[in-house]
Scaffold this active site. Structure first.
Site, mmCIF file in Angstrom:
data_model
loop_
_atom_site.group_PDB
_atom_site.id
_atom_site.type_symbol
_atom_site.label_atom_id
_atom_site.label_comp_id
_atom_site.label_asym_id
_atom_site.label_seq_id
_atom_site.Cartn_x
_atom_site.Cartn_y
_atom_site.Cartn_z
ATOM 1 N N HIS A 254 0.895 -1.428 -0.220
ATOM 2 C CA HIS A 254 -0.019 -0.136 -0.065
ATOM 3 C C HIS A 254 0.865 1.212 0.187
ATOM 4 O O HIS A 254 1.584 1.417 0.955
ATOM 5 C CB HIS A 254 -0.791 0.124 1.270
ATOM 6 C CG HIS A 254 -1.741 1.203 1.264
ATOM 7 N ND1 HIS A 254 -2.775 1.350 0.283
ATOM 8 C CD2 HIS A 254 -1.603 2.184 2.294
ATOM 9 C CE1 HIS A 254 -3.340 2.559 0.790
ATOM 10 N NE2 HIS A 254 -2.637 3.213 1.764
ATOM 11 N N ASP A 256 0.770 5.124 -0.255
ATOM 12 C CA ASP A 256 -0.082 6.509 -0.201
ATOM 13 C C ASP A 256 0.603 7.393 -1.361
ATOM 14 O O ASP A 256 1.966 7.658 -1.209
ATOM 15 C CB ASP A 256 0.170 7.142 1.501
ATOM 16 C CG ASP A 256 -0.718 6.202 2.141
ATOM 17 O OD1 ASP A 256 -1.911 5.631 1.831
ATOM 18 O OD2 ASP A 256 -0.508 5.997 3.323
ATOM 19 N N ASP A 366 -7.683 1.287 2.685
ATOM 20 C CA ASP A 366 -7.377 2.381 3.483
ATOM 21 C C ASP A 366 -8.176 3.666 3.581
ATOM 22 O O ASP A 366 -7.722 4.707 4.130
ATOM 23 C CB ASP A 366 -5.904 2.724 3.578
ATOM 24 C CG ASP A 366 -5.465 3.658 4.819
ATOM 25 O OD1 ASP A 366 -6.051 3.182 5.828
ATOM 26 O OD2 ASP A 366 -4.381 4.422 4.395
ATOM 27 N N HIS A 570 -6.686 9.655 -0.596
ATOM 28 C CA HIS A 570 -7.291 9.471 0.661
ATOM 29 C C HIS A 570 -6.470 10.296 2.001
ATOM 30 O O HIS A 570 -6.792 10.020 2.958
ATOM 31 C CB HIS A 570 -7.726 8.296 1.090
ATOM 32 C CG HIS A 570 -6.628 6.966 1.312
ATOM 33 N ND1 HIS A 570 -6.521 5.981 0.404
ATOM 34 C CD2 HIS A 570 -5.858 7.253 2.213
ATOM 35 C CE1 HIS A 570 -5.454 5.430 0.788
ATOM 36 N NE2 HIS A 570 -5.206 5.948 1.869
#
Length: 1009
Positions: A254, A256, A366, A570
């Protein structure tokens, strides 16, 4: 022998950590190190390695925050060594949140990344001379500062203090046997801890650990490896039972797209991580690595084309898996409906064009809660399944399912999975796997859960240790069997075995991170304005192309959409990134605004033609209000009612013929009477447009969280510096100035003549710290539920605290409006940039039968001032508008939200072109009018039902067309439609989203759909 379980575990752990793992490096020799330091932004390999490298000594400090240093490592491989290079840049802690490196060969080809859990670099077969370059990023470890304020997130600090001390660069000889023994011990110790004390399996494991430790001579580790492994082999060879819960392991990292690092660093994080994964696949062909976010692939395609070619090859073999199908893993609460559509459109188009694949799972581990509109949007984009991990963060109400059907506002369902491992950063440890098995809530109907494994958030991905753990636990008694599967393979199996999974209806509300609806107000305003400017630009440019033949700006709109979509990631739109990220985002939003205003102005000028008459263009084509898609000449509506203002002692009385307001000397509204209904809107003891300041001190995660305790600290701002009332023919305007603490507030109340609404604006020069500013409205409306706009419809939420699930919704997200009502009467409040709201019952007066009963309070969250990760969050000037509509139904709320966000445009010209489309049907809203993505010139119109009803109606067009059809969101045919004389008839179900493609070019038999 008599076993002492904890003593055995402690003994084995110490043997592993202090003896076996150090023995993996059998021999080592230091490498020669040179350094080239960059004070500014990163440079490409060819440019950076052309510099003059200076001698560098291991142990020396390097790397002011965010700078880059290039290290050159040189040396020879001793004969007979099973050699690798080890690089330690000064690692301390976990991957992704500190210094990182990317290793290149001398020819510029990428080898792999290095991070705290992946320090070894494989050498090409036959290598005798080592000549490697390491691009080392001195990213400061902001997370390690325990989520406390820090200036390190503010930008490049080329002149600051070094962040790291380079520990080591060496060529080492690897003892493969010791490496294997280390993993054996790691797994067996893990299960010795996890298994129950009375489990017979545990006793056997403990005995095997004792025997393995007995045969290891600390002075001759390399000679004892085989005998120690032989003691452990029997317990590692016992297969699992057929009924055991199973695990689908999906490699993951993951990343970001921005968070505690700027976007430029995300590009490098992707490069390092993807290079690691490709290198790992050479040793572990069973690895399946799922990576979402088309934007990240696009970055690699642009900046590292050779690495992108290797990714393309791995995608073709099914091992590197494009997942999710969105442009980025966006927030889903705040993006508008059309923006969520474009997340899927742009993501899926990219994956199809570059790799020939079409993901079918929505992959959002997430994001901070999930809109009830998402199932329909996803299904219309060709998705079938949904995955998240975030609901495991609920602190109060545990989500009741791990595998379930998720039903949206229109009735569409997605098959959904919440991995019970409770992390998207699994390392496949026995503790995690045991938790996944015990935690899984759907054993009765399902046998398998998904485990995303690999270092993430800041990247890193799977490691060799994780893969070795997976091999040993693939079929091991006591452990859930592990299979390496793609997301598609997992979901196909899960859905087939559990078709009657339970159903969850409505939004997946996250009981955390409620402050993200408000933090970094400029992100919210920038997003809202960008979305609506894009809506206008597409409408007017489509109209101009059809009416005047000017070229449609496909490329510009495509690029602008991708910019807006990227900033919906996000941690950007929610306001939870470092200052650097938000500074760049504000600049990006301003660039978007300027470019879209130019596109709109150019299209309107082409439509209006030459001349000096004022032409008004209205982009609110909505059937409920009967507003045309294009405007008319400048003929303002006559004012049927006068509006007056009268000073009465210490208050002002304002009357517009529909509403009578009492505005107190402190600038708040203490009475508002709707004369049509003889109805007072202000609850007993309450006020309207009351600015309230709260202490805002969440227990954790400053920018993310808003704790319910803030409500106990309400401090209304009732002191004024000045109050000015201006009477105009068309309105009364009240201007109120306040100052409190370090901040200044300018409020404007506008009461238009003959209108059922009051308009509010606020300008704030905000310099508070750890405070929350709300504009509150205490309404004399008894409502057990409140209605809030979401994408393509609305949801109803409780205003009471009957259950802990109700109580948890003390702060909620709404788009352009909220509404509360009783049968026959309601009030709507529309906004132009606010998302966070609290809507709660106001207390009645107990014991007095003649006193007022419970009303409803609506609070608009305008500004916050959290200190982490950006200590200067929201400091400065802000502007917001909102409108109260009296006697409003849901249709009135929808119209008010549209009017407030889509202004009427005025240009000088002569021509008044006819609208190109219009719609009939109560509550039907046209969301988008554009030209088709395939650049065929076809017109695409997206509309939806906004009231939760079942209208029939027509979509009409006013241009030459050759038919129409219903299409999915990627504009592919779904079904034919009833076309007659330039119109399509439809019958919509509640909140149905419908996309119509109107064929401008005549289709011949040689053309494909």
């Amino acid at each position: 022998m008599h076993q002492h379980p904890q003593r055995t575990v402690d003994r084995a752990r110490r043997m592993l950590d202090e003896r076996v793992r150090p023995a993996v490096e059998h021999r080592s020799a230091p490498l020669r190190i040179g350094v080239w330091r960059l004070a500014g932004e990163p440079e490409p390999f060819e440019q950076a390695t052309a510099g003059a490298f200076e001698p560098f000594t291991a142990g020396s400090a390097w790397g002011p925050a965010w700078t880059t240093a290039w290290f050159r490592l040189q040396g020879e491989v001793p004969a007979g060594w099973d050699a690798a290079v080890v690089v330690d840049l000064g690692f301390d802690g976990g991957p992704g949140f500190q210094c990182e490196g990317l290793v290149y060969r001398a020819d510029g080809s990428i080898v792999k990344g290095v991070h705290p859990r992946s320090q070894y670099v494989r050498l090409d077969p036959g290598t005798a001379t080592i000549d490697l370059y390491v691009e080392a990023a001195a990213n400061p470890d902001i997370a390690a500062r325990a989520f406390r304020p820090t200036a390190l997130g503010d930008g490049l600090d080329g002149g600051g203090e070094p962040q790291y001390r380079f520990r080591r660069a060496a060529v080492v000889s690897i003892d493969r046997g010791a490496e294997e023994l280390a993993v054996d011990l790691d797994v067996v110790i893990g299960w010795a801890v996890e298994l129950a004390a009375d489990d017979p399996r545990r006793s056997k494991i403990l005995r095997a650990l004792d025997r393995a430790c007995d045969v290891i001579d600390p002075d001759r580790i390399h000679e004892c490896v085989e005998s120690a492994r032989a003691e452990l082999a029997p317990v590692l060879a016992v297969p699992s039972a057929a009924s055991t819960h199973r695990v689908a392991a999906v490699g993951h990292a993951h990343i970001d797209s921005a968070w505690l690092w700027p976007m430029r660093e995300t590009v490098r994080k992707c490069t390092r991580t993807f290079a690691n994964v490709l290198a790992l696949m050479d040793d572990y062909p069973e690895l399946r690595f799922a990576c979402s976010q088309a934007q990240q692939y696009a970055w690699i395609e642009e900046h590292q084309p050779k690495l992108f070619a290797r990714i393309t090859e791995a995608v073709a073999t099914g091992r590197f898996v494009p997942a999710g199908g969105m442009w980025v893993e966006s927030d889903t609460n705040m993006p508008g409906g059309e923006a969520l559509v474009r997340q899927f459109v742009h993501g899926k188009r990219y994956f199809a064009e570059r790799f020939g694949v079409e993901p079918r799972e929505v992959w959002l581990p997430d994001s901070f809660g999930y809109s009830a509109a998402l199932p329909q949007i996803a299904a219309l984009a060709g998705f079938r399944w949904f995955l998240t991990q975030k609901l495991a963060w609920h602190p109060t109400n545990h989500f009741p399912h791990h595998t379930f059907w998720w039903e949206g506002i229109d009735g569409t369902r997605l098959f959904a999975h919440l991995p019970p491992v409770d992390t998207y950063l699994s390392e496949l440890t026995p503790a995690e796997l045991n938790h996944a098995t015990k935690n899984f809530r759907d054993h009765a109907g399902a046998t398998t859960s998904l485990v995303p494994f690999g270092h993430g958030d800041g990247g890193g991905g799977p490691t060799a240790l994780m893969m070795e753990r997976a091999r040993r636990q693939a079929d091991l008694e006591g452990a859930p069997p592990i299979e390496h599967l793609t997301p598609t393979a997992f979901f196909e199996r899960a859905e087939s075995e559990y078709p009657d999974a339970p159903v969850w209806v409505g939004e997946l509300y996250l009981e955390a991170h409620r402050g993200t609806y408000t933090s970094q107000a400029a992100m919210k305003r920038g997003n809202r304005r960008s979305e609506h400017l894009l809506r206008e630009a597409e409408l007017w440019c489509t109209t101009a192309t059809l009416r005047t033949g000017v070229p449609y700006p496909y490329d510009a709109l495509d690029r602008i959409w991708k910019t807006v979509l990227l900033h919906q990631f996000h941690d950007v739109l929610p306001g939870s990134s470092i200052a650097w990220v938000h500074r760049e985002a504000r600049a990006a939003y301003e660039g978007v605004r300027v470019e879209l205003e130019d596109l709109i102005a150019g299209a309107l000028a082409a439509l209006a033609g030459a001349g000096d008459t004022t032409i008004r263009f209205n982009a609110v084509p909505m059937a409920v209000a009967g507003v045309p898609a294009l405007g008319a000449t400048d003929r303002p509506a006559p004012v049927e009612q006068a509006v007056t203002a009268r000073y009465n002692g210490d208050q002002w009385l304002v009357d517009n013929g529909v509403l009578r307001l009492t505005i107190a000397a402190d600038g708040t509204i203490t009475s508002l009477v709707d004369t049509r209904h003889d109805r007072e809107l202000v609850a007993d003891g309450a006020r309207l447009n009351d600015l309230v300041l709260h202490h805002d001190l969440p227990n954790a995660f400053d920018a993310w969280d808003l704790d319910a305790s803030y409500r106990a600290t309400a401090a209304p701002l009732r002191t004024i510096d000045s109050l000015r009332v201006t009477e105009r023919p068309d309105a009364v305007v009240v201007e109120v100035r306040r100052s409190h603490g370090a901040s200044a507030y300018e409020q404007t109340i506008t009461v238009p003549a003959g209108a059922d609404r009051v308009q509010f604006a606020i300008d704030v020069d905000w310099h508070e710290r750890e405070k929350l500013l709300k504009a509150t409205f205490g309404l004399d409306v008894r409502a057990s539920e409140a209605t809030a706009e979401i994408q393509f419809g609305h949801v109803r939420r409780p205003t009471h605290d009957n259950t802990t699930w109700d109580e948890a919704k003390f702060e909620v997200c709404a788009h352009r409006w909220v509404h509360v009502g009783e049968p026959g009467f309601g009030v709507a409040i529309a906004n132009d940039s606010t998302y966070g709201h609290d809507i709660r019952r106001l207390p009645g007066q107990p014991g007095d039968l003649l006193a007022g009963r419970a009303g409803t309070g609506i609070g608009l969250s305008l500004l916050r001032a959290p200190r982490y990760p950006d200590p200067e969050t929201d400091q400065g000037r802000h502007h917001a508008r909102y409108t109260l509509v009296s006697g409003a139904g849901i249709g009135d709320a929808v119209e008010s939200g549209l009017r407030l966000n889509l202004p009427v445009r005025e240009v000088r010209g002569t021509a008044v072109p006819a609208p190109i489309v219009a719609v009939d049907g109560d509550g039907v809203v046209i969301e988008a009018v554009k030209l088709a993505e395939d650049r065929s010139g076809d017109v695409v119109v997206r509309l939806y039902e906004s009231l939760g009803a079942r209208p029939t109606g027509r979509l009409r067009w006013n241009f030459v067309a050759h038919g129409a059809e219903i299409v999915d969101l990627l504009e592919r045919p779904l079904e034919g439609c009833d076309v007659e004389e330039g119109a399509v008839r439809f019958a919509l179900r509640p909140f149905q989203l419908l996309t119509v493609r109107i064929r401008v070019q005549e289709v011949t038999g040689d053309e494909d759909d």
